[in-house]
Design a protein around this motif. Structure first.
Motif, short mmCIF file in Angstrom:
data_model
loop_
_atom_site.label_atom_id
_atom_site.label_comp_id
_atom_site.label_asym_id
_atom_site.label_seq_id
_atom_site.Cartn_x
_atom_site.Cartn_y
_atom_site.Cartn_z
N LEU A 20 0.81 -1.19 0.00
CA LEU A 20 0.00 0.00 0.00
C LEU A 20 0.85 1.26 0.00
CD1 LEU A 20 -2.57 -1.02 2.75
CD2 LEU A 20 -2.85 -1.19 0.28
N SER A 21 0.25 2.33 -0.47
CA SER A 21 0.87 3.64 -0.41
C SER A 21 0.76 4.15 1.01
CB SER A 21 0.15 4.59 -1.36
OG SER A 21 -1.18 4.74 -0.97
N ALA A 22 1.41 5.26 1.28
CA ALA A 22 1.34 5.87 2.60
C ALA A 22 -0.09 6.18 3.02
CB ALA A 22 2.20 7.14 2.65
N PRO A 23 -0.95 6.75 2.14
CA PRO A 23 -2.34 6.99 2.54
C PRO A 23 -3.04 5.72 2.95
CG PRO A 23 -1.82 8.20 0.56
CD PRO A 23 -0.66 7.29 0.82
N ALA A 24 -2.79 4.63 2.23
CA ALA A 24 -3.46 3.37 2.57
C ALA A 24 -3.01 2.86 3.91
CB ALA A 24 -3.19 2.33 1.48
N ALA A 25 -1.70 2.92 4.15
CA ALA A 25 -1.16 2.44 5.42
C ALA A 25 -1.76 3.23 6.58
CB ALA A 25 0.37 2.55 5.43
N GLN A 26 -1.88 4.56 6.41
CA GLN A 26 -2.47 5.39 7.46
C GLN A 26 -3.92 5.02 7.69
OE1 GLN A 26 -1.74 9.36 6.09
NE2 GLN A 26 0.48 9.23 6.39
N ALA A 27 -4.64 4.70 6.60
CA ALA A 27 -6.05 4.33 6.73
C ALA A 27 -6.19 3.06 7.54
CB ALA A 27 -6.67 4.16 5.35
N VAL A 28 -5.31 2.07 7.27
CA VAL A 28 -5.37 0.81 8.00
C VAL A 28 -5.05 1.02 9.47
CG1 VAL A 28 -4.31 -1.46 8.26
CG2 VAL A 28 -4.88 -0.60 5.99
N THR A 175 5.19 -6.46 -5.75
CA THR A 175 4.89 -5.22 -6.48
C THR A 175 5.78 -5.03 -7.70
OG1 THR A 175 6.33 -4.03 -4.94
CG2 THR A 175 3.96 -4.00 -4.49
N THR A 176 6.86 -5.79 -7.81
CA THR A 176 7.74 -5.64 -8.98
C THR A 176 7.15 -6.25 -10.24
OG1 THR A 176 8.96 -7.69 -8.48
CG2 THR A 176 9.79 -5.64 -7.51
N VAL A 177 5.98 -6.85 -10.14
CA VAL A 177 5.36 -7.43 -11.32
C VAL A 177 4.86 -6.33 -12.27
CG1 VAL A 177 2.99 -7.60 -10.44
CG2 VAL A 177 3.84 -9.30 -12.09
N THR A 178 4.72 -5.09 -11.76
CA THR A 178 4.37 -3.95 -12.60
C THR A 178 5.31 -2.80 -12.28
OG1 THR A 178 2.84 -2.78 -11.11
CG2 THR A 178 1.94 -4.64 -12.37
N ASP A 179 5.14 -1.69 -12.98
CA ASP A 179 5.94 -0.51 -12.72
C ASP A 179 5.26 0.42 -11.72
OD1 ASP A 179 3.86 0.27 -14.33
OD2 ASP A 179 5.07 1.40 -15.75
N CYS A 180 4.17 -0.03 -11.09
CA CYS A 180 3.43 0.79 -10.13
C CYS A 180 3.47 0.12 -8.75
CB CYS A 180 1.99 0.97 -10.58
SG CYS A 180 1.00 1.97 -9.42
N PRO A 181 4.00 0.81 -7.73
CA PRO A 181 4.08 0.20 -6.40
C PRO A 181 2.78 0.24 -5.61
CG PRO A 181 5.01 2.39 -6.33
CD PRO A 181 4.64 2.14 -7.77
N TYR A 182 1.77 0.95 -6.11
CA TYR A 182 0.54 1.15 -5.35
C TYR A 182 -0.50 0.10 -5.74
CZ TYR A 182 3.02 5.45 -4.49
OH TYR A 182 3.98 6.36 -4.14
N VAL A 183 -0.11 -1.15 -5.57
CA VAL A 183 -0.96 -2.28 -5.94
C VAL A 183 -1.05 -3.23 -4.75
CG1 VAL A 183 -1.23 -4.26 -7.47
CG2 VAL A 183 -0.38 -2.10 -8.39
N GLY A 184 -2.29 -3.59 -4.34
CA GLY A 184 -2.51 -4.57 -3.29
C GLY A 184 -2.74 -5.94 -3.91
N LEU A 249 -5.64 -1.78 -7.73
CA LEU A 249 -4.87 -0.57 -8.04
C LEU A 249 -5.46 0.64 -7.32
CD1 LEU A 249 -2.58 0.74 -9.70
CD2 LEU A 249 -4.26 1.11 -11.53
N TRP A 250 -4.58 1.36 -6.62
CA TRP A 250 -4.98 2.56 -5.89
C TRP A 250 -5.49 3.62 -6.87
CZ3 TRP A 250 -5.36 2.60 -0.78
CH2 TRP A 250 -5.50 3.81 -0.12
N ASN A 251 -6.58 4.27 -6.48
CA ASN A 251 -7.21 5.27 -7.34
C ASN A 251 -6.23 6.39 -7.73
OD1 ASN A 251 -9.28 6.52 -8.76
ND2 ASN A 251 -10.01 7.66 -6.98
N GLY A 252 -6.22 6.73 -8.99
CA GLY A 252 -5.37 7.81 -9.47
C GLY A 252 -4.03 7.35 -10.03
#
Length: 264
Positions: A20-28, A175-184, A249-252
């Motif tokens: 998760l991104s920082a926003p997601a981690a904070q939400a959890v 997360t290395t399966v794509t170029d985007c780290p914001y994937v759960g 995928l995280w929105n945005g």
């Protein structure tokens, strides 16, 4: 709560990767657990059971449900999983090793005959996920072609290597399966004999929805897109099984590149 019947699934190997991104981690981290004041009924009779309210949902220990409803549940130390047996009364104790009996062989389910059949199974996972989200008033996820490709890569590399983990077979993060780290990521490995006449899609989403962390992924409001991968393989016992992967995928954010399957 109605009395459970024919629940003899092995809830084995459920795993969760929260990339998760920082926003997601904070939400959890902001989720708080409080004792639930809701009444719990078994066959119409009120029963005492400790429950917690987390994020608007009630959570009860599976062990307590087994006691109240009357089915066996225990930790299987040899196989590293939770065993649920509907045909036995609750004891909570793992049988002696020489008493452990492997479930009777079930008829081999038909393997999908075409890619179209597998595609239908993937879509059913998406549909079942969105049905759960709608029940909670959360917007539906849309299918992302790149996430579908990435989830299939993850399923295939696990099936080929037997590395059932959120760590890829070559040691890299999932997360290395794509170029985007914001994937759960949710993963599940389902042996054919554990399907008990149910579809792979039904068992996968049902199991994820029973597991707190996996359910968090299913119901995360900030996830907007999803992808699903399915691959045939064998588990650690040599049983034929399905490797199931669902990515979120995280929105945005977007995915522009997908890796090829990794090997050990």
């Amino acid at each position: 709560m109605n009395r459970l019947k024919n629940t003899g699934l092995v809830l084995c190997g459920l795993a969760l990767g929260l990339s998760l991104s920082a926003p997601a981690a904070q939400a959890v981290e902001s989720l708080k657990a409080t004792l639930s004041t809701n009444r719990i009924l078994v066959d119409g009779q009120e029963t005492h059971m400790t429950a917690y309210t987390i994020g608007g949902s009630n959570y009860v220990r599976l062990r307590d449900i087994g006691k109240a409803v009357g089915f066996e549940v225990y930790w299987d130390s040899e196989n590293g999983c939770v065993q649920v047996e509907s045909g036995k009364p609750y004891t909570g104790e793992e049988p002696a090793k020489d008493e452990v009996i492997k479930p009777a062989p079930q008829p081999e389910p038909a393997v999908p005959a075409s890619d179209a059949d597998v595609d239908a199974m993937k879509q059913e996972i998406v549909d079942r996920t969105n049905a759960i989200r709608r029940e909670q008033g959360i917007s539906a996820l849309t299918v992302n072609a790149k996430l579908m490709q990435a989830a299939q890569v993850r399923a295939e590399e696990m099936a080929a290597s037997g590395a059932y983990s959120h760590t890829r077979p070559d040691g890299r993060k999932n997360t290395t399966v794509t170029d985007c780290p914001y994937v759960g990521e949710n993963i599940h490995r389902i042996a054919d004999w554990a399907l008990q006449g149910k579809s792979v899609s039904e068992v996968a989403v049902w199991s994820w929805n029973l597991s707190g962390g996996h359910r968090d992924n299913l119901l995360e409001k900030n996830y907007a897109e999803t992808g699903v991968g399915l691959a045939r393989g064998v588990n650690d016992n040599g049983d034929a099984c399905w490797y199931c992967v669902q990515l979120f995928l995280w929105n945005g954010y977007t995915v522009g590149w997908v890796d090829t399957p990794a090997a050990k």
